[in-house]
Scaffold this motif. Structure first.
Motif, mmCIF file in Angstrom:
data_model
loop_
_atom_site.group_PDB
_atom_site.id
_atom_site.type_symbol
_atom_site.label_atom_id
_atom_site.label_comp_id
_atom_site.label_asym_id
_atom_site.label_seq_id
_atom_site.Cartn_x
_atom_site.Cartn_y
_atom_site.Cartn_z
ATOM 1 N N MET A 50 25.746 11.110 13.703
ATOM 2 C CA MET A 50 24.516 10.586 13.111
ATOM 3 C C MET A 50 23.498 10.209 14.186
ATOM 4 O O MET A 50 22.298 10.331 13.980
ATOM 5 N N MET A 51 23.969 9.766 15.334
ATOM 6 C CA MET A 51 23.086 9.359 16.425
ATOM 7 C C MET A 51 22.163 10.500 16.840
ATOM 8 O O MET A 51 20.993 10.286 17.150
ATOM 9 N N VAL A 52 22.676 11.709 16.833
ATOM 10 C CA VAL A 52 21.858 12.856 17.247
ATOM 11 C C VAL A 52 21.122 13.500 16.080
ATOM 12 O O VAL A 52 20.303 14.386 16.276
ATOM 13 N N THR A 53 21.407 13.048 14.869
ATOM 14 C CA THR A 53 20.779 13.624 13.679
ATOM 15 C C THR A 53 19.568 12.836 13.206
ATOM 16 O O THR A 53 18.570 13.404 12.789
ATOM 17 N N ILE A 54 19.648 11.510 13.284
ATOM 18 C CA ILE A 54 18.597 10.661 12.735
ATOM 19 C C ILE A 54 17.369 10.699 13.643
ATOM 20 O O ILE A 54 17.447 10.430 14.835
ATOM 21 N N ALA A 55 16.246 11.031 13.052
ATOM 22 C CA ALA A 55 14.996 11.147 13.804
ATOM 23 C C ALA A 55 14.410 9.775 14.124
ATOM 24 O O ALA A 55 14.683 8.793 13.430
ATOM 25 N N THR A 56 13.581 9.719 15.154
ATOM 26 C CA THR A 56 12.889 8.485 15.529
ATOM 27 C C THR A 56 11.949 8.072 14.400
ATOM 28 O O THR A 56 11.320 8.912 13.773
ATOM 29 N N GLY A 57 11.873 6.777 14.175
ATOM 30 C CA GLY A 57 10.983 6.265 13.147
ATOM 31 C C GLY A 57 11.601 6.209 11.762
ATOM 32 O O GLY A 57 10.994 5.734 10.814
ATOM 33 N N VAL A 58 12.822 6.711 11.630
ATOM 34 C CA VAL A 58 13.520 6.703 10.348
ATOM 35 C C VAL A 58 14.440 5.490 10.327
ATOM 36 O O VAL A 58 14.957 5.081 11.365
ATOM 37 N N SER A 59 14.658 4.916 9.163
ATOM 38 C CA SER A 59 15.552 3.768 9.048
ATOM 39 C C SER A 59 16.986 4.209 9.336
ATOM 40 O O SER A 59 17.641 4.821 8.489
ATOM 41 N N LYS A 60 17.448 3.930 10.556
ATOM 42 C CA LYS A 60 18.811 4.310 10.943
ATOM 43 C C LYS A 60 19.834 3.631 10.036
ATOM 44 O O LYS A 60 20.821 4.225 9.638
ATOM 45 N N GLU A 61 19.569 2.363 9.724
ATOM 46 C CA GLU A 61 20.500 1.589 8.895
ATOM 47 C C GLU A 61 20.703 2.254 7.534
ATOM 48 O O GLU A 61 21.818 2.431 7.069
ATOM 49 N N ALA A 62 19.605 2.654 6.906
ATOM 50 C CA ALA A 62 19.685 3.292 5.584
ATOM 51 C C ALA A 62 20.406 4.632 5.672
ATOM 52 O O ALA A 62 21.251 4.958 4.836
ATOM 53 N N CYS A 63 20.082 5.429 6.697
ATOM 54 C CA CYS A 63 20.732 6.735 6.863
ATOM 55 C C CYS A 63 22.233 6.567 7.099
ATOM 56 O O CYS A 63 23.045 7.288 6.509
ATOM 57 N N MET A 64 22.599 5.619 7.965
ATOM 58 C CA MET A 64 24.012 5.390 8.273
ATOM 59 C C MET A 64 24.774 4.976 7.017
ATOM 60 O O MET A 64 25.868 5.475 6.743
ATOM 61 N N CYS A 65 24.198 4.049 6.260
ATOM 62 C CA CYS A 65 24.872 3.559 5.051
ATOM 63 C C CYS A 65 24.976 4.645 3.986
ATOM 64 O O CYS A 65 26.048 4.912 3.450
ATOM 65 N N LYS A 66 23.845 5.268 3.679
ATOM 66 C CA LYS A 66 23.811 6.235 2.574
ATOM 67 C C LYS A 66 24.593 7.508 2.871
ATOM 68 O O LYS A 66 25.097 8.158 1.964
ATOM 69 N N GLY A 67 24.695 7.872 4.138
ATOM 70 C CA GLY A 67 25.408 9.097 4.476
ATOM 71 C C GLY A 67 26.919 8.955 4.529
ATOM 72 O O GLY A 67 27.659 9.929 4.413
ATOM 73 N N PHE A 68 27.403 7.732 4.710
ATOM 74 C CA PHE A 68 28.832 7.518 4.966
ATOM 75 C C PHE A 68 29.727 8.008 3.827
ATOM 76 O O PHE A 68 30.774 8.610 4.065
ATOM 77 N N GLY A 69 29.320 7.764 2.598
ATOM 78 C CA GLY A 69 30.144 8.161 1.455
ATOM 79 C C GLY A 69 30.443 9.648 1.411
ATOM 80 O O GLY A 69 31.505 10.069 0.935
ATOM 81 N N SER A 70 29.524 10.467 1.927
ATOM 82 C CA SER A 70 29.728 11.917 1.892
ATOM 83 C C SER A 70 30.750 12.395 2.917
ATOM 84 O O SER A 70 31.079 13.576 2.973
ATOM 85 N N THR A 71 31.279 11.468 3.735
ATOM 86 C CA THR A 71 32.317 11.835 4.714
ATOM 87 C C THR A 71 33.707 11.416 4.248
ATOM 88 O O THR A 71 34.667 11.507 5.002
ATOM 89 N N LEU A 72 33.784 10.934 3.001
ATOM 90 C CA LEU A 72 35.052 10.445 2.464
ATOM 91 C C LEU A 72 35.593 11.391 1.408
ATOM 92 O O LEU A 72 34.850 12.128 0.767
#
Length: 198
Positions: A50-72
């Protein structure tokens, strides 16, 4: 607790839930977590991808939280969708809940003292010994230099020149040990694998 069939429910607080993800955003491909997978490895891999995927200026917190479920997958996914409504805010809360739920899937961490169990077997090359030692050393968090140096030296064949050199002329840094091991490895390869004459 969220009802599995309620699309309006979310395990995330409004601070996370109301943030729109960037258009075209997708979670990088990775192996899905199942209960038999090591949870620490899964979280570490997820963070790195995710560190290399999330673009600058985007809410990292929201991306990290919302994306996690799709890895389970399987029971882990069922756990995720049944999290209480609005119960998770920062990503660290999600990771803590995940760690608590699947604690039995955590690999037992090696301790620095475990390095003393690594010994050069009879007939084992210096290259193989160094490779195994380095791989296991990297997996140990907080391994101090002195312990690593002593364990490396003590694990060597006591008749080897490398053991004798490290004993007579101790190293202060592990990098020095690796340099001496590399020199011994070159010598070993020259003796046992000489280049063919042309």
């Amino acid at each position: 607790m969220a009802a599995p069939d309620s699309y309006a429910d979310s395990p995330f607080t409004d601070a996370i839930d109301t943030v729109a993800l960037p258009k075209g955003f997708s979670v990088p491909e990775m192996t899905l977590f199942e209960v038999t997978t090591d949870l620490c490895d899964h979280v570490s891999q997820y963070k790195q991808k995710m560190m290399v995927t999330i673009a600058t200026g985007v809410s990292k917190e929201a991306c990290m939280c919302k994306g996690f479920g799709s890895t389970l997958s399987g029971a882990a996914l069922q756990w995720f969708v049944s999290l209480p409504n609005k119960s998770i805010s920062p990503f660290v809360d999600l990771v803590n809940a995940f760690n608590q739920q699947f604690a039995s899937s955590r690999r037992i961490l090696k301790q620095p003292s475990d390095l003393h169990r690594i010994v050069q077997e009879i007939g084992e090359s210096i290259k193989d010994y160094v490779t195994i030692f380095n791989r296991k050393k990297v997996a140990i968090r907080g391994c101090d230099t002195s312990t690593a140096i002593n364990a490396f030296r003590q694990g060597l064949d006591k008749d080897s020149d490398l053991y004798k050199k490290l004993t007579m002329h101790p190293c202060e840094r592990f990098e020095e040990v690796q340099q001496r091991a590399t020199a011994a490895l070159r010598l070993e390869e020259d003796i046992f694998c000489p280049e063919k004459e042309r």
